[in-house]
Design a protein around this motif. Structure first.
Motif, short mmCIF file in Angstrom:
data_model
loop_
_atom_site.label_atom_id
_atom_site.label_comp_id
_atom_site.label_asym_id
_atom_site.label_seq_id
_atom_site.Cartn_x
_atom_site.Cartn_y
_atom_site.Cartn_z
N GLY A 182 0.81 -1.21 0.00
CA GLY A 182 0.00 0.00 0.00
C GLY A 182 0.84 1.25 0.00
O GLY A 182 2.05 1.23 0.26
N PHE A 183 0.16 2.36 -0.30
CA PHE A 183 0.81 3.68 -0.30
C PHE A 183 -0.09 4.64 0.45
O PHE A 183 -1.33 4.57 0.34
N GLY A 184 0.52 5.55 1.21
CA GLY A 184 -0.27 6.47 1.99
C GLY A 184 0.39 7.82 2.16
O GLY A 184 1.52 8.06 1.70
N LEU A 185 -0.31 8.71 2.84
CA LEU A 185 0.15 10.06 3.11
C LEU A 185 0.08 10.29 4.61
O LEU A 185 -0.98 10.12 5.22
N ALA A 186 1.21 10.67 5.21
CA ALA A 186 1.27 10.95 6.64
C ALA A 186 1.81 12.37 6.84
O ALA A 186 1.91 13.14 5.91
N GLY A 187 2.16 12.70 8.08
CA GLY A 187 2.68 14.03 8.35
C GLY A 187 1.58 15.00 8.73
O GLY A 187 0.43 14.62 8.99
N ASP A 188 1.92 16.28 8.78
CA ASP A 188 1.01 17.32 9.24
C ASP A 188 -0.04 17.60 8.18
O ASP A 188 0.23 18.21 7.15
N GLU A 189 -1.27 17.14 8.43
CA GLU A 189 -2.33 17.25 7.43
C GLU A 189 -2.82 18.68 7.25
O GLU A 189 -3.63 18.95 6.36
N ARG A 190 -2.33 19.60 8.08
CA ARG A 190 -2.71 21.01 7.93
C ARG A 190 -1.85 21.72 6.89
O ARG A 190 -2.10 22.88 6.56
N GLN A 191 -0.83 21.03 6.37
CA GLN A 191 0.07 21.64 5.40
C GLN A 191 -0.18 21.08 4.01
O GLN A 191 -0.35 19.88 3.83
N GLY A 192 -0.17 21.94 3.01
CA GLY A 192 -0.35 21.52 1.64
C GLY A 192 -1.80 21.21 1.31
O GLY A 192 -2.66 21.15 2.19
N MET A 193 -2.06 21.02 0.03
CA MET A 193 -3.38 20.65 -0.47
C MET A 193 -3.32 19.22 -0.98
O MET A 193 -2.28 18.77 -1.47
N ALA A 194 -4.43 18.52 -0.89
CA ALA A 194 -4.45 17.14 -1.38
C ALA A 194 -4.04 17.06 -2.85
O ALA A 194 -3.38 16.11 -3.26
N THR A 195 -4.41 18.08 -3.62
CA THR A 195 -4.05 18.08 -5.05
C THR A 195 -2.55 18.06 -5.26
O THR A 195 -2.07 17.60 -6.31
N ASP A 196 -1.78 18.54 -4.27
CA ASP A 196 -0.32 18.54 -4.40
C ASP A 196 0.23 17.11 -4.55
O ASP A 196 1.30 16.92 -5.12
N GLY A 244 -1.10 -0.68 -8.83
CA GLY A 244 -1.93 -1.66 -8.15
C GLY A 244 -1.86 -1.67 -6.64
O GLY A 244 -2.33 -2.62 -6.00
N TYR A 245 -1.29 -0.63 -6.03
CA TYR A 245 -1.18 -0.59 -4.57
C TYR A 245 -2.47 -0.05 -3.94
O TYR A 245 -3.17 0.78 -4.52
N GLY A 246 -2.79 -0.53 -2.73
CA GLY A 246 -3.88 0.03 -1.97
C GLY A 246 -3.54 1.45 -1.53
O GLY A 246 -2.36 1.77 -1.32
N LEU A 247 -4.57 2.28 -1.35
CA LEU A 247 -4.33 3.70 -1.05
C LEU A 247 -5.05 4.14 0.22
O LEU A 247 -6.24 3.86 0.42
N THR A 248 -4.33 4.86 1.07
CA THR A 248 -4.87 5.44 2.28
C THR A 248 -4.20 6.78 2.51
O THR A 248 -3.16 7.07 1.93
N ALA A 249 -4.80 7.61 3.35
CA ALA A 249 -4.19 8.91 3.67
C ALA A 249 -4.67 9.37 5.04
O ALA A 249 -5.84 9.20 5.39
N HIS A 250 -3.75 9.97 5.80
CA HIS A 250 -4.12 10.59 7.07
C HIS A 250 -4.95 11.84 6.77
O HIS A 250 -4.56 12.66 5.94
N ALA A 251 -6.05 11.99 7.46
CA ALA A 251 -6.90 13.18 7.33
C ALA A 251 -7.91 13.17 8.47
O ALA A 251 -8.16 12.12 9.08
N GLY A 252 -8.48 14.33 8.76
CA GLY A 252 -9.53 14.38 9.77
C GLY A 252 -9.06 14.08 11.17
O GLY A 252 -9.83 13.58 11.99
N GLU A 253 -7.80 14.41 11.47
CA GLU A 253 -7.29 14.30 12.84
C GLU A 253 -7.09 15.72 13.34
O GLU A 253 -7.93 16.26 14.04
N PHE A 254 -6.01 16.37 12.93
CA PHE A 254 -5.83 17.78 13.27
C PHE A 254 -6.43 18.69 12.20
O PHE A 254 -6.72 19.85 12.45
N GLY A 255 -6.60 18.17 10.99
CA GLY A 255 -7.36 18.88 9.98
C GLY A 255 -8.84 18.57 10.17
O GLY A 255 -9.20 17.52 10.71
N GLY A 256 -9.71 19.47 9.75
CA GLY A 256 -11.13 19.28 9.93
C GLY A 256 -11.72 18.35 8.89
O GLY A 256 -11.00 17.70 8.11
N PRO A 257 -13.06 18.27 8.82
CA PRO A 257 -13.71 17.38 7.86
C PRO A 257 -13.35 17.70 6.42
O PRO A 257 -13.37 16.81 5.56
#
Length: 326
Positions: free
Chosen positions: A155-169, A181-194
């Protein structure tokens, strides 16, 4: 024994303090101030937690160090009932340790395989790009994963400070991983809002969200997630330790689950937050008044959402059903 499965745990964040102290002595790393009087990690807020995390990670310098870490994590969790676990791994941490990405993965895999041989626990790795390091760093992480494939990296994911940058980046990096063909996940909705959850769903096209608990603040978003069966990797102990919610009884995991959103329970960085996967299952279930069938359903949800091959998934689901028949 209650069987569990985990989708959200950072490998360096799973480092037992005793292992870090032992390796620090061996590698000559100064750990003054890293531990409190009880021998646990010392931190007081999110910023100091990140600092403690990086200092602990700095003791891992060789493949065998990572093998020892992975073995300690998986063998320990298996003793509490974990039958499957995914860990986040970072090419940037590998580089900081002076290791190639391939060597880093091989070290972690060696420890996972040793634990599997001893306990039967299955493990997989999810490569993460670190959001606050910028678009290029996240793209490099995806390219490193593609250039050095390993059967346990799924799988592949996105971690780090979710208040920085835009998802489009990070859309290009996720397109690279998706096409391979990798599964996809991303950190969000923790310190960033909905809105941070909505952005990664719209632009990164993930099937799972790391944390995601602040989706509870947006009824339309919750309906969308329930309809699309977006799986949440919820980490109650982590959320409480970092001050998002006061306790497990008021944590929104129950509301999210009642809204029809598939939720899973995870430990995130267990020794930093004075928890384990087993404790997160047990204490959250108690606080939320979940019965044994509900707890088994959490594990079933995690196995169904796991980034693993179907043969492994079917085998683990059968083991769960045999141990906890409905």
């Amino acid at each position: 024994m209650r069987l569990t499965a985990e989708l959200h745990c950072h490998i360096e964040g799973a480092a037992p303090p005793q292992l870090v102290r032992r390796l620090a002595i061996r590698r000559g790393v100064n750990t003054e101030g890293l531990f409190n009087a009880n021998g646990s990690y010392a931190w007081s807020d999110f910023t100091s937690f990140l600092s403690a995390y990086d200092r602990a990670a700095a003791v891992f310098r060789e493949p065998e160090d990572y093998a020892a870490l992975a073995h300690a994590h998986y063998a320990g969790a298996a003793r509490e009932g974990m039958i499957y676990g995914e860990v986040f791994i970072s090419p940037d941490h590998a580089a900081s340790a002076g290791l190639s990405f391939a060597t880093y993965v091989e070290g972690i895999a060696a420890g996972m395989e040793q634990a599997r041989d001893e306990t039967g626990v299955e493990g997989r790795m999810i490569v993460v790009g670190v959001r606050h390091l910028g678009r290029e760093a996240v793209t490099r992480a995806a390219k490193a994963m593609i250039a050095h494939p390993h059967p346990l990296v799924t799988g592949f994911g996105l971690a780090g400070d979710e208040r920085q940058g835009m998802a489009t980046d990070f859309a290009h990096a996720f397109a690279i991983a998706r096409e391979a063909g990798y599964g996809l996940t991303a950190h969000a909705g923790e310190f960033g809002g909905p809105e941070s959850v909505r952005d990664v769903l719209d632009h990164l096209r993930v099937t799972r969200i790391g944390h995601g608990v602040r989706a509870v603040e947006d009824a339309d978003l919750m309906r969308r997630m329930a309809e699309e069966k977006v799986v949440l990797e919820v980490c109650p102990g982590s959320n409480i330790a970092l001050g998002l919610y006061p306790d497990r009884a008021t944590h929104p995991v129950g509301r999210l689950r009642r809204a029809g959103i598939p939720v899973t329970i995870n430990s995130d960085d267990p020794p930093f937050f004075a928890t384990t996967l087993g404790r997160d299952y047990d204490e959250t279930a108690l606080a939320q008044h979940w019965d044994a069938a509900a707890v088994t359903d959490l594990t079933r949800t995690a196995l169904r959402a796991a980034f693993c091959d179907e043969e492994t998934r079917v085998r683990l689901l059968a083991r769960l059903d045999e141990t906890h028949p409905s």
